[in-house]
Write a protein that holds these residues in place. Structure first.
Motif, PDB file in Angstrom:
ATOM      1  N   LYS A 306       1.366  -0.883  -0.101  1.00 48.47           N
ATOM      2  CA  LYS A 306       0.394  -0.235   0.200  1.00 48.47           C
ATOM      3  C   LYS A 306       0.761   1.417  -0.379  1.00 48.47           C
ATOM      4  O   LYS A 306       0.587   2.336  -0.258  1.00 48.47           O
ATOM      5  N   SER A 307       2.392   1.139   0.998  1.00 49.18           N
ATOM      6  CA  SER A 307       3.107   2.726   0.854  1.00 49.18           C
ATOM      7  C   SER A 307       3.365   2.822  -0.360  1.00 49.18           C
ATOM      8  O   SER A 307       4.111   3.720  -0.508  1.00 49.18           O
ATOM      9  N   TRP A 308       3.606   1.906  -1.842  1.00 49.14           N
ATOM     10  CA  TRP A 308       4.182   2.093  -3.062  1.00 49.14           C
ATOM     11  C   TRP A 308       3.119   3.118  -3.716  1.00 49.14           C
ATOM     12  O   TRP A 308       4.043   3.898  -4.652  1.00 49.14           O
ATOM     13  N   GLN A 309       2.030   3.071  -3.465  1.00 48.28           N
ATOM     14  CA  GLN A 309       1.021   3.543  -4.038  1.00 48.28           C
ATOM     15  C   GLN A 309       0.191   5.511  -4.092  1.00 48.28           C
ATOM     16  O   GLN A 309       0.453   5.237  -2.798  1.00 48.28           O
ATOM     17  N   GLY A 310       0.210   5.358  -4.680  1.00 50.90           N
ATOM     18  CA  GLY A 310      -0.058   7.429  -5.031  1.00 50.90           C
ATOM     19  C   GLY A 310      -1.501   7.363  -4.212  1.00 50.90           C
ATOM     20  O   GLY A 310      -1.927   6.030  -3.978  1.00 50.90           O
ATOM     21  N   LYS A 311      -2.344   8.619  -4.061  1.00 47.85           N
ATOM     22  CA  LYS A 311      -4.020   8.434  -3.456  1.00 47.85           C
ATOM     23  C   LYS A 311      -4.387   8.719  -4.609  1.00 47.85           C
ATOM     24  O   LYS A 311      -5.497   8.412  -5.107  1.00 47.85           O
ATOM     25  N   THR A 312      -3.813   9.180  -5.731  1.00 49.52           N
ATOM     26  CA  THR A 312      -4.662   8.568  -7.326  1.00 49.52           C
ATOM     27  C   THR A 312      -4.282   7.803  -8.009  1.00 49.52           C
ATOM     28  O   THR A 312      -3.133   6.945  -8.486  1.00 49.52           O
TER      29      THR A 312
END
Length: 564
Positions: A306-312
């Protein structure tokens, strides 16, 4: 005397310590960490440095105007990204890269190291991240991996970014033709001290080439260690032959071009990167120096942390049948052409665009609040943001986008911009207060100059080992290699003469360190994170890019002792 200096140094480093501790140590988002850092620098400036509060207010206002410029650039970059997503352009580009090579390590080298260096040479000022980071995300990189790759390369090409601005404006403005510099030039048989600039630039290029040729290898090794399924350094190192080839493909022509007998400091990054692209892309297609039966990729998206991904989230529209590769790349081609046309000093377009300013009367911004702080008018048409917006408009027409898709691109871009504004509205004013902290009742020099002076007193004859560190800290705080060179070039020159070493090499070390400082500069990281919706995770990025900064500074220290 030294104890007194050390006593004063603690308050001076407080804003830097607060920034690093909250962002990297406690992993606060920049939107929370930077207001605290800003408050710390204001308190130190007013109550310890005894700077006039109106000076602090003027410096803060100057920071806000710089923030407006940065947000304009970020918005243009985000708009282009969302336009390319909606039009299907990124899907087509992704397919084209897969035809060159499906290996993500090689894609990172081509896009971040080579194309990023070209954009840096054209525009500078953090623009490569705004262009390359979203392009990497569009190719299928996790947002965090894309941001880290985009930031890691902002070292070697930076000294010659924006057609040589850090040397031709930064070093030139820092040395300023003072009597000591003029006398040194005369001792070398030169009638004009400005002739020293190409000499310094060439030495900067030599230092960068020795250190920076390994940047692609370090980048891909970090990529496989942090984002690979096996979390292996070895998978990155396995590409060492190709990575070093790609590094040298840029740095060798870069050094040659920087020579005063060739083109000088305007074009090393720009033309060096173009030569590198011309060599590396065909080599990648043919598998030259690539390990056989070894194609590296990220885990499947379901396996991403999850920490790899952006909010968009980016859902790429696959319209490759209707959109050719040349049409898909056309907006980026326009960016490259317009940036070069408006940055080349031999062409009139840049000066004309700079002349269209807001406000129209620059004197309105001189001596703000009766202080020594002057705020430059904003030349919106000259900023890279305008180039990005024009390229987006081109994509609207060239990619035959519907009105609904255009509205969606604008709407998503506006939402993403809000996240960046909260951090930048405090980080840039913090920098400006730090820089403009001179002239207080305490009689102390500005905080960055005071820190540099204390380090020089402590180190003495081994100063060349620390010269690049000062340049790096200056860029970390100021967010600009150009500003760091302006602040410290004269200081570096003077210290070198005092300890009887070649001052041109020491100023070159300053410029190299100033370039390296860009990889950890807070507002550069915020900008890179903003374009892919990774806001709030800036400290995670700096924890990684700090490794590149440490490598660069240690290597520059070793070279500094060797060449002086």
């Amino acid at each position: 005397m030294l104890m007194s200096e050390l006593y004063h140094i603690l308050p001076a480093v407080l804003p830097i310590v607060v920034t690093a501790t909250l962002l990297v140590g406690f992993r606060w988002p920049a939107s929370l960490a930077m207001p605290v850092a800003y408050l710390s620098v204001v308190l130190v400036a007013v109550f310890y440095w005894q700077v006039n509060p109106w000076q602090v207010a003027a410096a803060s206002l100057n920071g806000i105007t710089v923030t407006v410029s940065l947000l304009y650039i970020i918005f243009g970059a985000i708009l282009l990204l969302n336009t390319m997503v909606e039009s299907g352009g990124l899907s087509t580009i992704r397919r084209g890269f897969m035809e060159i090579t499906p290996d993500r390590r090689v894609q990172a080298i081509i896009v971040a190291w080579l194309f990023g260096s070209f954009i840096e040479g054209s525009a500078g000022f953090g623009t490569p991240a705004a262009v390359c980071v979203p392009l990497l995300v569009g190719l299928g990189f996790p947002a965090k991996a894309a941001v880290i790759c985009g930031m890691l390369i902002q070292c070697t090409p930076v000294s010659f970014g924006a057609v040589g601005t850090p040397i031709l404006v930064g070093v030139k403005g820092g040395l300023g033709g003072t009597e000591a510099v003029s006398e040194y030039a005369n001792s070398l048989g030169l009638s004009d001290w400005v002739v020293l600039l190409p000499v310094i630039g060439h030495r900067v290029a030599i230092l960068h080439a020795v250190i920076g040729s390994l940047v692609p290898l370090i980048m891909v090794s970090l990529l496989t260690r942090l984002f690979g399924e096996n979390r292996s350094w070895r998978e990155g190192v396995r590409l060492w032959k190709f990575a070093i080839f790609a590094g040298l493909a840029m740095t060798i022509p870069y050094v040659v071009i920087s020579s005063p007998r060739v083109l000088g400091p305007e074009f090393p990054s720009l033309l060096g990167a173009l030569v590198g692209l011309a060599l590396v892309i065909p080599a990648a297609k043919r598998g030259f120096l690539l390990p056989s039966d070894d194609v590296w990729d990220f885990p499947s998206k379901e396996g991403w942390e999850k920490s790899w991904q952006g909010k968009t989230e980016m859902h790429l529209e696959d319209r490759s049948r209707a959109l050719s590769l040349s049409r898909a790349w056309a907006p980026y081609g326009v960016i490259a052409v317009l940036l070069v046309m408006t940055r080349l000093p031999s062409l009139p377009f840049g000066d004309w665009l700079k002349g269209i300013q807001f406000p129209m009367d620059p004197e309105q911004w001189t001596g703000v609040f009766g202080t020594t702080v002057s705020i430059k008018s904003i030349s919106f048409l000259y900023l890279p943001g305008t180039v990005f917006i024009l390229s987006s408009v081109l994509a609207f027409r060239l990619h035959h986008m519907s009105g609904r898709s255009i509205i969606a691109a604008f709407g998503r871009s506006g939402k993403m911009l809000v996240g960046a504004s909260a951090a930048l509205i405090f980080s840039v004013p913090m920098v400006q207060v730090f820089i403009h902290s001179d002239g207080g009742a305490s009689g102390l020099d500005s905080m960055p100059n005071y820190l540099a002076g204390v380090v020089a007193d402590i180190t003495g004859s081994v100063w060349p080992a620390f010269a690049s560190l000062i340049g790096g800290v200056g860029a970390f705080v100021a967010g600009s290699n150009t500003i760091s060179n302006m602040m410290f070039s004269q200081f570096q020159f003077s210290v070198a003469q005092q300890i009887a070493v070649d001052p041109l090499w020491v100023v070159a070390l300053q410029a190299v360190g100033g370039a390296a400082g860009n990889v950890i500069c807070v507002h550069n990281v915020v900008s890179a994170c903003a374009v892919v919706g990774f806001i709030g995770r800036e400290g995670e990025v700096i924890r990684v890019t700090a490794m590149m900064f440490a490598y660069y500074i240690v290597m520059a220290a070793f070279l500094g002792l060797c060449v002086t």
